[in-house]
Scaffold this motif. Structure first.
Motif, short mmCIF file in Angstrom:
data_model
loop_
_atom_site.label_atom_id
_atom_site.label_comp_id
_atom_site.label_asym_id
_atom_site.label_seq_id
_atom_site.Cartn_x
_atom_site.Cartn_y
_atom_site.Cartn_z
N SER A 1 -59.14 11.76 -3.84
CA SER A 1 -59.89 11.05 -2.80
C SER A 1 -60.78 10.01 -3.45
O SER A 1 -61.03 10.05 -4.66
CB SER A 1 -60.73 12.04 -1.97
OG SER A 1 -61.70 12.65 -2.79
N ALA A 2 -61.22 9.10 -2.63
CA ALA A 2 -62.22 8.10 -3.05
C ALA A 2 -63.21 8.01 -1.90
O ALA A 2 -62.82 7.92 -0.73
CB ALA A 2 -61.55 6.77 -3.33
N TYR A 3 -64.47 8.07 -2.24
CA TYR A 3 -65.49 8.11 -1.18
C TYR A 3 -66.83 7.62 -1.72
O TYR A 3 -66.98 7.39 -2.92
CB TYR A 3 -65.62 9.52 -0.62
CG TYR A 3 -66.00 10.57 -1.65
CD1 TYR A 3 -65.03 11.22 -2.41
CD2 TYR A 3 -67.34 10.90 -1.87
CE1 TYR A 3 -65.37 12.17 -3.36
CE2 TYR A 3 -67.69 11.86 -2.81
CZ TYR A 3 -66.70 12.49 -3.55
OH TYR A 3 -67.05 13.43 -4.49
N LEU A 4 -67.79 7.48 -0.83
CA LEU A 4 -69.15 7.12 -1.22
C LEU A 4 -69.96 8.40 -1.36
O LEU A 4 -69.96 9.25 -0.47
CB LEU A 4 -69.79 6.22 -0.16
CG LEU A 4 -69.15 4.85 0.02
CD1 LEU A 4 -69.75 4.14 1.24
CD2 LEU A 4 -69.35 4.01 -1.23
N ALA A 5 -70.65 8.55 -2.49
CA ALA A 5 -71.49 9.73 -2.71
C ALA A 5 -72.63 9.72 -1.71
O ALA A 5 -73.12 8.66 -1.31
CB ALA A 5 -72.03 9.74 -4.13
N GLN A 6 -73.05 10.90 -1.31
CA GLN A 6 -74.15 11.00 -0.34
C GLN A 6 -75.51 10.74 -0.98
O GLN A 6 -76.34 10.07 -0.42
CB GLN A 6 -74.15 12.39 0.31
CG GLN A 6 -72.98 12.59 1.23
CD GLN A 6 -73.01 11.61 2.40
OE1 GLN A 6 -74.06 11.37 2.99
NE2 GLN A 6 -71.87 11.03 2.73
N ASP A 7 -75.76 11.29 -2.15
CA ASP A 7 -77.04 11.06 -2.82
C ASP A 7 -76.83 11.08 -4.33
O ASP A 7 -76.51 10.08 -4.90
CB ASP A 7 -78.12 12.05 -2.37
CG ASP A 7 -77.58 13.47 -2.27
OD1 ASP A 7 -76.70 13.84 -3.06
OD2 ASP A 7 -78.04 14.19 -1.40
#
Length: 153
Positions: free
Chosen positions: A32-38
């Motif tokens: 997967s590829a995603y934006l980290a939350q924090d």
């Protein structure tokens, strides 16, 4: 200067899959590829490259102890000392960032790798509120590439 575009992020995906294909004869698959939350996720061994010039920030590769040991065995290296495990993740991070530098050009300078072992709390987002995370799998192991770059203004 524009933000990272999809084609810029694909450079990192291609760099990591190419790295595993050429260094182990087995491709890594992107989970997967995603934006980290924090706080960006990380595993126990981390190779971190700091970038400056056209973009600033960092790129890091991290993997669990078991993956790094299996990579060393795959390369014919049977010294699994802490120093060799750290060198391996540093080399992977350096190669991924170096391949990306071909795309971004000489305006992107990359540091020598900083190699860390330990909890993820030591890694914080450098320039983006939500760094890009590329989760990958090689054999039965998971690893992560975090791309935390922003245009230098």
């Amino acid at each position: 200067m524009p933000e990272l575009a999809e084609i810029d992020l694909k450079v990192f995906v291609d760099a990591v899959t190419h790295y595993f294909q050429t260094s182990t004869d087995e491709p890594a698959t992107i989970r997967s590829a995603y934006l980290a939350q924090d706080i960006p996720p990380s595993e126990s061994y981390i190779g971190l490259i700091t970038c400056s010039g056209r973009f600033r920030g960092c790129v890091h590769f991290s993997a669990a102890d078991s993956m790094v040991r299996e990579l060393l065995r795959c390369w014919g290296e049977y010294d699994h000392s802490e120093a060799n495990l750290l060198d391996a993740v540093g080399e992977i991070a350096n190669t991924i960032a170096g391949n990306a530098r071909r795309h971004f050009g000489t305006g992107l300078q990359i540091s020598v790798p900083v190699k860390l072992r330990g909890p993820s709390e030591r890694i914080k987002a450098a320039v983006r509120a939500r760094p890009f995370v590329i989760a990958l799998r090689w054999r039965d192991h998971n690893a992560i590439v975090v791309v935390d770059l922003a245009p230098d203004e």
